[in-house]
Every structure is written in C-alpha cells, then in structure tokens.
Design a protein around this motif. Structure first.
Motif, PDB file in Angstrom:
ATOM      1  N   ARG A  80       8.406 -87.902  46.274  1.00 56.86           N
ATOM      2  CA  ARG A  80      10.301 -87.853  45.666  1.00 56.86           C
ATOM      3  C   ARG A  80      10.167 -89.422  44.654  1.00 56.86           C
ATOM      4  NH1 ARG A  80      11.140 -87.580  50.781  1.00 56.86           N
ATOM      5  NH2 ARG A  80      11.483 -89.847  51.218  1.00 56.86           N
ATOM      6  N   GLU A  81       9.504 -90.169  44.633  1.00 57.13           N
ATOM      7  CA  GLU A  81       9.097 -90.827  43.792  1.00 57.13           C
ATOM      8  C   GLU A  81       9.280 -90.813  42.126  1.00 57.13           C
ATOM      9  OE1 GLU A  81       9.368 -95.096  41.929  1.00 57.13           O
ATOM     10  OE2 GLU A  81      10.639 -94.115  44.121  1.00 57.13           O
ATOM     11  N   SER A  82       8.089 -89.555  42.413  1.00 60.55           N
ATOM     12  CA  SER A  82       7.659 -89.313  41.288  1.00 60.55           C
ATOM     13  C   SER A  82       8.634 -88.470  40.470  1.00 60.55           C
ATOM     14  CB  SER A  82       6.422 -87.966  41.250  1.00 60.55           C
ATOM     15  OG  SER A  82       6.050 -87.513  40.161  1.00 60.55           O
ATOM     16  N   ASP A  83       9.658 -87.347  41.229  1.00 60.32           N
ATOM     17  CA  ASP A  83      10.227 -86.486  40.681  1.00 60.32           C
ATOM     18  C   ASP A  83      11.297 -87.792  40.151  1.00 60.32           C
ATOM     19  OD1 ASP A  83       9.010 -84.892  41.733  1.00 60.32           O
ATOM     20  OD2 ASP A  83       9.972 -83.860  43.137  1.00 60.32           O
ATOM     21  N   HIS A  84      11.919 -88.611  41.228  1.00 56.99           N
ATOM     22  CA  HIS A  84      12.695 -90.001  40.396  1.00 56.99           C
ATOM     23  C   HIS A  84      12.299 -90.733  38.905  1.00 56.99           C
ATOM     24  CE1 HIS A  84      16.022 -92.810  40.281  1.00 56.99           C
ATOM     25  NE2 HIS A  84      14.441 -93.368  40.117  1.00 56.99           N
ATOM     26  N   ARG A  85      11.313 -90.293  38.987  1.00 57.95           N
ATOM     27  CA  ARG A  85      10.518 -91.417  37.699  1.00 57.95           C
ATOM     28  C   ARG A  85      10.838 -90.002  36.180  1.00 57.95           C
ATOM     29  NH1 ARG A  85       6.430 -95.566  38.555  1.00 57.95           N
ATOM     30  NH2 ARG A  85       6.952 -96.855  40.181  1.00 57.95           N
ATOM     31  N   LEU A  86       9.939 -89.157  36.606  1.00 59.73           N
ATOM     32  CA  LEU A  86      10.378 -88.138  35.631  1.00 59.73           C
ATOM     33  C   LEU A  86      11.473 -87.530  34.841  1.00 59.73           C
ATOM     34  CD1 LEU A  86       9.044 -86.026  33.982  1.00 59.73           C
ATOM     35  CD2 LEU A  86       9.426 -84.881  36.195  1.00 59.73           C
ATOM     36  N   MET A  87      12.344 -87.580  35.914  1.00 56.02           N
ATOM     37  CA  MET A  87      13.264 -87.467  35.875  1.00 56.02           C
ATOM     38  C   MET A  87      14.129 -88.979  34.326  1.00 56.02           C
ATOM     39  SD  MET A  87      15.519 -84.657  36.281  1.00 56.02           S
ATOM     40  CE  MET A  87      15.273 -83.693  37.714  1.00 56.02           C
ATOM     41  N   ASN A  88      14.016 -90.171  35.179  1.00 60.68           N
ATOM     42  CA  ASN A  88      14.680 -91.435  34.386  1.00 60.68           C
ATOM     43  C   ASN A  88      13.902 -90.808  33.420  1.00 60.68           C
ATOM     44  OD1 ASN A  88      16.165 -92.400  36.778  1.00 60.68           O
ATOM     45  ND2 ASN A  88      14.169 -93.861  36.988  1.00 60.68           N
ATOM     46  N   ASP A  89      12.147 -90.486  32.598  1.00 60.70           N
ATOM     47  CA  ASP A  89      12.263 -90.861  31.604  1.00 60.70           C
ATOM     48  C   ASP A  89      12.592 -89.241  30.675  1.00 60.70           C
ATOM     49  OD1 ASP A  89      10.193 -92.767  32.359  1.00 60.70           O
ATOM     50  OD2 ASP A  89       8.573 -91.125  32.800  1.00 60.70           O
ATOM     51  N   ARG A 116      25.000 -85.224  22.566  1.00 62.78           N
ATOM     52  CA  ARG A 116      25.897 -86.062  23.215  1.00 62.78           C
ATOM     53  C   ARG A 116      24.803 -86.077  24.909  1.00 62.78           C
ATOM     54  NH1 ARG A 116      29.281 -81.451  26.288  1.00 62.78           N
ATOM     55  NH2 ARG A 116      28.391 -79.801  26.037  1.00 62.78           N
ATOM     56  N   PRO A 117      24.257 -87.221  25.380  1.00 60.71           N
ATOM     57  CA  PRO A 117      23.476 -86.549  27.131  1.00 60.71           C
ATOM     58  C   PRO A 117      23.220 -85.776  27.735  1.00 60.71           C
ATOM     59  CG  PRO A 117      24.131 -88.736  26.564  1.00 60.71           C
ATOM     60  CD  PRO A 117      25.438 -88.206  25.301  1.00 60.71           C
ATOM     61  N   ILE A 118      22.206 -84.912  27.774  1.00 57.09           N
ATOM     62  CA  ILE A 118      22.461 -83.974  28.731  1.00 57.09           C
ATOM     63  C   ILE A 118      22.452 -84.298  30.387  1.00 57.09           C
ATOM     64  CG2 ILE A 118      20.916 -81.832  29.293  1.00 57.09           C
ATOM     65  CD1 ILE A 118      20.470 -81.394  27.148  1.00 57.09           C
ATOM     66  N   ALA A 119      23.291 -84.159  31.351  1.00 55.74           N
ATOM     67  CA  ALA A 119      22.928 -84.678  32.640  1.00 55.74           C
ATOM     68  C   ALA A 119      22.105 -84.151  33.090  1.00 55.74           C
ATOM     69  CB  ALA A 119      24.115 -84.440  33.082  1.00 55.74           C
ATOM     70  N   PHE A 120      20.728 -85.130  34.063  1.00 58.09           N
ATOM     71  CA  PHE A 120      20.620 -84.245  35.252  1.00 58.09           C
ATOM     72  C   PHE A 120      20.824 -84.105  36.244  1.00 58.09           C
ATOM     73  CE2 PHE A 120      17.455 -84.815  32.414  1.00 58.09           C
ATOM     74  CZ  PHE A 120      16.501 -83.349  31.808  1.00 58.09           C
ATOM     75  N   PRO A 121      20.449 -83.480  37.542  1.00 56.28           N
ATOM     76  CA  PRO A 121      20.695 -83.388  39.048  1.00 56.28           C
ATOM     77  C   PRO A 121      19.884 -84.654  40.193  1.00 56.28           C
ATOM     78  CG  PRO A 121      19.467 -81.521  38.818  1.00 56.28           C
ATOM     79  CD  PRO A 121      20.064 -82.291  37.553  1.00 56.28           C
TER      80      PRO A 121
END
Length: 121
Positions: A80-89, A116-121
């Motif tokens: 979960r932490e890795s997924d979160h960091r990837l989404m942030n990047d 415009r920025p693309i939103a991720f879930p």
C-alpha cells in the motif's frame, strides 16, 4: 468370602478355569497375554513422550502461522505504501507537465502536453 462379594457388581468376573473366578479387571493378568506392571509403565511413558512431542509440534506450528500472518500484514502495508508513493510520483509528473504546457512558446508544443492535471483514485 468370595471374589464376587468384594468386587462391585458392575465389574463382573471371568472364569479362569477349574471353577475359579477372577474379576474382569484382572483379565489382562491371566492367560498367555499376561503383562507386567513395568510393561504398562513403559507403554504409558511412551504415550506421554508422544503427547509431549505432539504438543511441541503443535506449538511450533502455531508459532509459524503467527509469524507468517505477521509477514503477510507487513507485505500488505509495504505494498500500500509503495502504491501511494507511485501515485504521488505520477501526480507530480503530471503537474510538472501541466505547468510546462502553460508556459510553452508554441501552440504545437502546448497541444502535446496536458493542459490540466489528471486525477488518480
């Protein structure tokens, strides 16, 4: 006094031969299958040793299961932490591209970059 009067009625008796009767509890001590007290003690000791080994194996197995559960929980947390960091990047990259498109000198360059920025879930 006969054996029947001394022994409770639920135990019963067994004919030893020649009219002599033994309590059924003592049947194991009569005939060709006669066993000594030592043999029973050895058998009991073997069963106790086996019980100890089985209890130890069960405890070891339980400890291994708890350890595996803990490792699974840690792995899920790291995932979960890795997924979160990837989404942030990815969000950071998209934001930088958006900023770049706003300051692009030519319309062709701006069209290739997201406006415009693309939103991720």
């Amino acid at each position: 006094m006969s054996d029947q009067t001394v022994i409770p009625h639920f135990i019963g008796s067994v004919d030893k031969g020649g009219g002599e009767r033994l309590p059924s509890v003592l049947k194991a001590f009569s005939g060709p299958e006669r066993r000594s007290v030592d043999s029973y003690e050895r058998e009991l000791a073997q069963y106790r040793f086996m019980e100890i080994r089985l209890r130890d194996a069960l405890a070891e197995s339980g400890a291994r299961l708890r350890q595996q559960d803990e490792l699974i929980r840690k792995q899920e947390l790291l995932s979960r932490e890795s997924d979160h960091r990837l989404m942030n990047d990815l969000q950071m990259t998209i934001s930088l591209l958006s900023l770049q498109s706003r300051s692009a000198q030519t319309a062709e360059a701006a069209a290739q970059l997201p406006s415009r920025p693309i939103a991720f879930p």
